[in-house]
Design a protein around this motif. Structure first.
Motif, PDB file in Angstrom:
ATOM      1  N   GLN A   1       1.216  -1.251  -0.207  1.00  0.00           N
ATOM      2  CA  GLN A   1       0.091   0.021  -0.131  1.00  0.00           C
ATOM      3  C   GLN A   1       0.467   1.462   0.226  1.00  0.00           C
ATOM      4  O   GLN A   1       0.115   2.459  -0.023  1.00  0.00           O
ATOM      5  CB  GLN A   1      -1.163  -0.235   1.316  1.00  0.00           C
TER       6      GLN A   1
ATOM      7  N   ASP B   1     -11.238   2.600   4.494  1.00  0.00           N
ATOM      8  CA  ASP B   1      -9.794   1.781   4.551  1.00  0.00           C
ATOM      9  C   ASP B   1      -9.699   1.961   2.906  1.00  0.00           C
ATOM     10  O   ASP B   1      -9.621   0.877   2.028  1.00  0.00           O
ATOM     11  CB  ASP B   1      -9.795   0.254   4.846  1.00  0.00           C
TER      12      ASP B   1
ATOM     13  N   ILE C   1      -4.676   2.285   5.641  1.00  0.00           N
ATOM     14  CA  ILE C   1      -4.432   2.526   3.690  1.00  0.00           C
ATOM     15  C   ILE C   1      -4.840   4.087   3.534  1.00  0.00           C
ATOM     16  O   ILE C   1      -4.056   4.304   2.159  1.00  0.00           O
ATOM     17  CB  ILE C   1      -5.710   1.450   3.121  1.00  0.00           C
TER      18      ILE C   1
END
Length: 444
Positions: A15, A60, A389
């Motif tokens: 990520q 997220d 995230i």
């Protein structure tokens, strides 16, 4: 092996690396993302089979793409990996998989770095270490292999069937430990859960998820962990549609709660007498957040349903009142230990001043002490939300801005620029510097 050139090399396509790549692409900065395995590999192979994200899909994620599920649902680990693959495709990000980075060394007598990889060398002006915080699993050196117990870190645990027959001790009661202990208990095993200090937010309260409450109450923006701790365990779960973790419920389901695991000797595991304190402090954290939420509702005149019952906690479980301090593992039938005890970082491939003698990053908001080297994906890199995230996406924007500013400085030349057709004037230097400042401001 061939040599390559680019302005920025990003190491890691999880990520953090993907967020960094999008921000650089938006700014028109040439770069490449090098990943030794597959995109989002840890989500694929280093998580248990039934794992879901701890935050709802509306929260997220990155701003540029939504999950293809119910926004209030919790994405599975495979859906998260697919999401990042889709993100790379959507923005046509320059990710190269199957490339292992062996070393990053500063160039001598010229700017930038030489990045040594399994696919040749890269010459880059800047390097971003986006390998994150979850690199090498940590198993405390408490129980020797000679004890004959099956020991596995949570990153290698996939499902109860991989464990030998018998009872299981799960050490660590954050999101991972709690969910694994409950799953193993549901499979019919006897389970002992070692509980340490933790935060315990409600999964949802008054119709809003806990991530929303942490947002509006500015909890995500906390700059440092309490008491300078490196990590704060959060006991929260997205499993089975999401629910508030209450250790009373886990005890009532049949899980035996114990305190922090401290020692092992002659087949006996010893636990600290802190279970009651740990649960009580988690309860206090829970109730304090509810009180702040209620005050926010009243202050802003929001029409949200009352949940008075959420403030009423049941009695402490018997295991907290009369704690188990020693456990004969053989007598208890324990054959396996699952260590949900976190990870350590490994930046051995980075040379220079970027890391200290302990291998820890020397950085401030991702800008390292080694000019031209950056970090991304660290816990508390800029705020409490940095490991999440959405949080890493915002941190990547800051690092990208810093790189853009440094590029402007690098491109600046001192002295009056030559002007064709007329004699240079004293103010030309000032104009040139003003242009650099203006460009710097634009980059921000």
């Amino acid at each position: 092996m061939s040599g390559h050139e680019t302005e920025v090399v990003i190491v890691g396509a999880g990520q953090a690396g993907i967020a960094m790549s999008e921000h650089l692409a938006t700014r028109g900065i040439a770069h490449v993302v090098l990943e030794r395995s597959r995109i989002a590999e840890r989500w694929r192979s280093e998580r248990w089979d039934s794992l879901v994200a701890n935050g709802p899909a509306w929260h997220d994620r990155f701003p540029g793409l939504e999950f293809d599920i119910d926004p209030d649902g919790f994405a599975t680990k495979d859906q998260v990996a697919a999401y990042f693959e889709a993100y790379v495709r959507k923005f046509d990000l320059p990710v190269r998989t199957g490339v292992d980075v062996a070393a990053v060394r500063r160039n001598g007598g010229r700017p930038g770095f030489t990045v040594e990889t399994s696919d040749g060398t890269w010459d880059a002006r800047y390097v971003v270490a986006a390998t994150g915080a979850f690199q090498h699993p940590v198993i405390p050196t408490i129980v020797p292999e000679s004890a004959g117990l099956h020991q596995v870190h949570s990153s290698s645990y996939h499902n109860p069937e991989q464990l030998p027959e018998g009872a299981v001790l799960v050490v660590g009661a954050g999101s991972s430990g709690v969910q694994i202990a409950d799953e193993v208990r549901r499979s019919g095993r006897a389970v002992f859960l070692s509980v340490g200090p933790h935060d315990r937010p409600p999964r949802a309260y008054r119709g809003r998820d806990f991530v929303w409450w942490l947002g509006v109450l500015n909890k995500w923006e906390a700059a440092t962990p309490p008491l300078g701790a490196d990590h704060v365990t959060i006991a929260v779960s997205g499993a089975d549609g999401g629910h508030t973790v209450d250790f009373r419920d886990l005890a009532a389901s049949g899980i035996t709660l114990v305190g922090r695991t401290t020692a092992f000797e002659a087949g006996t595991m010893r636990f600290a007498p802190d279970l009651r304190d740990n649960i009580t402090r988690g309860d206090a954290n829970h109730l304090a957040l509810l009180a702040e939420a209620d005050a926010y509702v009243a202050r802003n005149g929001l029409d949200l349903p009352d949940e008075h019952e959420a403030h009423h906690l049941g009695p402490l479980p018997a295991s907290a009142i009369d704690p188990v301090l020693e456990l004969d593992l053989e007598a208890a039938g324990v054959t396996s230990i699952v260590w949900a005890t976190g990870y350590r970082q490994d930046y051995g491939w980075l040379h220079g001043k970027a890391v200290d003698d302990r291998g820890k990053p020397r950085q401030q908001r991702g800008v390292s002490a080694e000019a031209g080297v950056y970090f991304l994906g660290l816990p508390w890199q800029s705020r409490r939300g940095s490991s999440f995230i959405w949080g890493v996406w915002h941190d990547a924007g800051y690092v990208a801005d810093h790189i853009a500013i440094q590029r402007t400085y690098a491109a600046h030349t001192t002295g009056p620029a030559p002007i064709t057709g007329r004699t240079a004037e004293p103010n030309d230097t000032i104009r040139d510097e003003s242009l650099a400042i203006a460009q710097t401001g634009a980059a921000r």
